[in-house]
Motif scaffolding. Sequence first.
Motif, PDB file in Angstrom:
ATOM      1  N   ASP A 490      -7.796   1.796   5.329  1.00  0.00           N
ATOM      2  CA  ASP A 490      -7.908   3.030   4.551  1.00  0.00           C
ATOM      3  C   ASP A 490      -6.574   3.781   4.556  1.00  0.00           C
ATOM      4  O   ASP A 490      -6.166   4.370   3.549  1.00  0.00           O
ATOM      5  N   LEU A 491      -5.882   3.736   5.693  1.00  0.00           N
ATOM      6  CA  LEU A 491      -4.586   4.415   5.843  1.00  0.00           C
ATOM      7  C   LEU A 491      -3.568   3.851   4.854  1.00  0.00           C
ATOM      8  O   LEU A 491      -2.904   4.593   4.117  1.00  0.00           O
ATOM      9  N   PHE A 492      -3.446   2.525   4.797  1.00  0.00           N
ATOM     10  CA  PHE A 492      -2.495   1.894   3.881  1.00  0.00           C
ATOM     11  C   PHE A 492      -2.874   2.165   2.427  1.00  0.00           C
ATOM     12  O   PHE A 492      -1.995   2.446   1.597  1.00  0.00           O
ATOM     13  N   THR A 493      -4.152   2.104   2.127  1.00  0.00           N
ATOM     14  CA  THR A 493      -4.608   2.360   0.756  1.00  0.00           C
ATOM     15  C   THR A 493      -4.232   3.775   0.312  1.00  0.00           C
ATOM     16  O   THR A 493      -3.717   3.991  -0.787  1.00  0.00           O
ATOM     17  N   GLN A 494      -4.495   4.751   1.184  1.00  0.00           N
ATOM     18  CA  GLN A 494      -4.222   6.158   0.863  1.00  0.00           C
ATOM     19  C   GLN A 494      -2.728   6.399   0.653  1.00  0.00           C
ATOM     20  O   GLN A 494      -2.312   7.097  -0.278  1.00  0.00           O
ATOM     21  N   ILE A 495      -1.903   5.806   1.530  1.00  0.00           N
ATOM     22  CA  ILE A 495      -0.454   6.012   1.418  1.00  0.00           C
ATOM     23  C   ILE A 495       0.078   5.382   0.129  1.00  0.00           C
ATOM     24  O   ILE A 495       0.900   5.979  -0.576  1.00  0.00           O
ATOM     25  N   LYS A 496      -0.386   4.201  -0.205  1.00  0.00           N
ATOM     26  CA  LYS A 496       0.046   3.548  -1.452  1.00  0.00           C
ATOM     27  C   LYS A 496      -0.275   4.423  -2.656  1.00  0.00           C
ATOM     28  O   LYS A 496       0.553   4.625  -3.557  1.00  0.00           O
ATOM     29  N   GLU A 497      -1.482   4.959  -2.682  1.00  0.00           N
ATOM     30  CA  GLU A 497      -1.900   5.809  -3.799  1.00  0.00           C
ATOM     31  C   GLU A 497      -1.037   7.063  -3.874  1.00  0.00           C
ATOM     32  O   GLU A 497      -0.596   7.469  -4.963  1.00  0.00           O
ATOM     33  N   ASP A 498      -0.789   7.671  -2.704  1.00  0.00           N
ATOM     34  CA  ASP A 498      -0.018   8.922  -2.696  1.00  0.00           C
ATOM     35  C   ASP A 498       1.444   8.696  -3.067  1.00  0.00           C
ATOM     36  O   ASP A 498       2.045   9.509  -3.779  1.00  0.00           O
ATOM     37  N   VAL A 499       2.043   7.602  -2.593  1.00  0.00           N
ATOM     38  CA  VAL A 499       3.434   7.306  -2.935  1.00  0.00           C
ATOM     39  C   VAL A 499       3.557   7.106  -4.447  1.00  0.00           C
ATOM     40  O   VAL A 499       4.469   7.653  -5.095  1.00  0.00           O
ATOM     41  N   THR A 500       2.642   6.359  -5.033  1.00  0.00           N
ATOM     42  CA  THR A 500       2.659   6.117  -6.487  1.00  0.00           C
ATOM     43  C   THR A 500       2.527   7.427  -7.252  1.00  0.00           C
ATOM     44  O   THR A 500       3.265   7.690  -8.210  1.00  0.00           O
ATOM     45  N   ALA A 501       1.599   8.284  -6.790  1.00  0.00           N
ATOM     46  CA  ALA A 501       1.392   9.576  -7.455  1.00  0.00           C
ATOM     47  C   ALA A 501       2.630  10.464  -7.340  1.00  0.00           C
ATOM     48  O   ALA A 501       3.041  11.115  -8.316  1.00  0.00           O
ATOM     49  N   LEU A 502       3.248  10.488  -6.164  1.00  0.00           N
ATOM     50  CA  LEU A 502       4.425  11.332  -5.953  1.00  0.00           C
ATOM     51  C   LEU A 502       5.603  10.865  -6.810  1.00  0.00           C
ATOM     52  O   LEU A 502       6.340  11.687  -7.351  1.00  0.00           O
ATOM     53  N   ARG A 503       5.751   9.583  -6.941  1.00  0.00           N
ATOM     54  CA  ARG A 503       6.843   9.066  -7.773  1.00  0.00           C
ATOM     55  C   ARG A 503       6.612   9.445  -9.235  1.00  0.00           C
ATOM     56  O   ARG A 503       7.557   9.798  -9.958  1.00  0.00           O
TER      57      ARG A 503
END
Length: 616
Positions: A490-503
């Motif tokens: 869940d941690l990796f999934t959340q970070i991937k989503e947030d990094v994509t959104a921030l970019r």
Amino acid sequence: MTLKRQFVIRRRNLKVMFDTGVTIGDELLQQVLGRSSDAQMKSIVATIQKEQNRIIRNDTSRMLIVQGAAGSGKTSAALQRVAYLLYKHRETLRADQMILFSPNPMFNSYVSTVLPELGEENMLQTTFQEYLERRLGREFQLEDPFVQIEYVLTGEEDELYQARMDGIRYKSSLQFFEAIGRYKALLERKGMKFKPLRFMGREIVGAEAISERFYAYDPAITLANRCELLKEWLLKEIAAFGKEEVNQPWVDEQIQLLDTEDYQRAYQRMRRQQQKSNDHFSEYEEERTILGRMVVSERLKPLRKWIKSLRFVDVTKLYCQLFEQSEIVQEVHMDALPEDWSLICEHTISKIKAGELFYEDITPFLYLKEMTLGFHSNHAIRHVIIDEAQDYSPFQLFFLKRLFPRARMTALGDLNQAIYAHSSVLQQSAVLTDLYGSDNSEQIILQQSYRSTREIVEFTRGMLPGGEAIIPFNRAGEKPEVIVVSGQDDLFTQIKEDVTALRNEGYESIAVICKNAEESKEVHEHLSKDIEARLIKKTTLSFEKGVHIIPAYLAKGVEFDAVLIFDGSNDKYTRESERKLFYTACTRAMHLLHVYSAGEPSRFITETDQESYVRR
């Protein structure tokens, strides 16, 4: 200069005008601070504050100590200070007479454009570890500070962990520095160790004979000068030995292997000698003598070089004596020894016998070597700037003073970011003022933090005892978010989503900050499958925009638009010794901070004001 005034002009219209002798206008500073971070630190000449101006224009103190909160502009002000000094003293001071000791190679790249933007050449830049490698890297495998801190963070299960921690603290202390000074005085009377001179398996001059000769010199002569006298004596001994060796059978064997060019050289030398002397002698005998001398001289060349570089002094044995001989231990260390001293000694000596030096042993070993063989002082350097000074031990600072005897020193740091196991010099302000004396020292404290938004500063300062003294600049942003997830997937999934959104939102520099190098590598392997991300290692030389995955201790001194703390759970960050590491990681954020937690968040978060962050 009696007045400094700044203007903001847009399309030929004067928008703002104010005097900056007191403080810069909030509007202009907010504009500058609200920008995205860059791959290199930019000139901040337009945003200099009154307290930073004191740092820049200080031209009297031999020791300038700058204690400043994270993001208070310490490094920026120091670089402006360099430009100011180079300009003011342009007739007598050059850029190559100033040196910056930075925390890691990547930081050098990060600050590389500031001075050229200000119209000055870059000063010399290095790290303390790079200097140590140049001096001792050929003799030993040297541990670096990042390997040491990895052990501090991950080696708690090791049965020698506590002894290592105590050893780090003692060997980094002013007490150990003074102990080596007493040891030098002892060596002037007894205890010097030498290596015998050997040639082709035979001993030419024994270690005992060298020692006897050493202590036969006038006791008033310094250790280094006695070693120089020994060098001259040993070179004469080698010359005498070489004359006797010419007639040995092995020389005839080597003569048979010489090439035509060697024979021609010998023949020419023989003819010159005949012309000078007008003597008539057997050409064969004279040729044999000349060729024999050539063979012996060539074979003795490495030994002569060994003597000239004073390698006959056994510095390794001298250092080991500090931990082996009870008589020396009692006389030199006095009453300052840690309780587990025997374990520390055993651990230290086994490491040295393996051809390695712990990070905490490198500077003391080099200092002892310098005290014995002669100090390699650099008299050309006039200004030394030490960034992240809280990472230096008292021992290292006193060593740097000896290394640059003519220099003024500027030490910049933040005690709240002192993440290494040894005692920080900033913890003992008396140590810093003792370097050059209180009359020649000045301390400037910067309490206002400019890097991060007000919300991020209010959150991070709550992690520190006395953190309320840190003053946030009035730049608004989002509250930090603490995101609790169910597990690693869940941690990796959340970070991937947030990094994509921030970019997608336009954040140009994003850091996923991990606790150590091993965790960073693991995170990079997972994230790089879906996201273009760069793994920052201790060997990384340049800082670029984009997504970075980086250990917390390598992020010091740099800043990012957005920071995502990978697993800030209580399982990862709970020991008191990890508080400052966690604070350092969080304070890298300029505009946005997210802390992810696989389970209950770190107590450094839960013990802060719950109104200072959003939990989801």
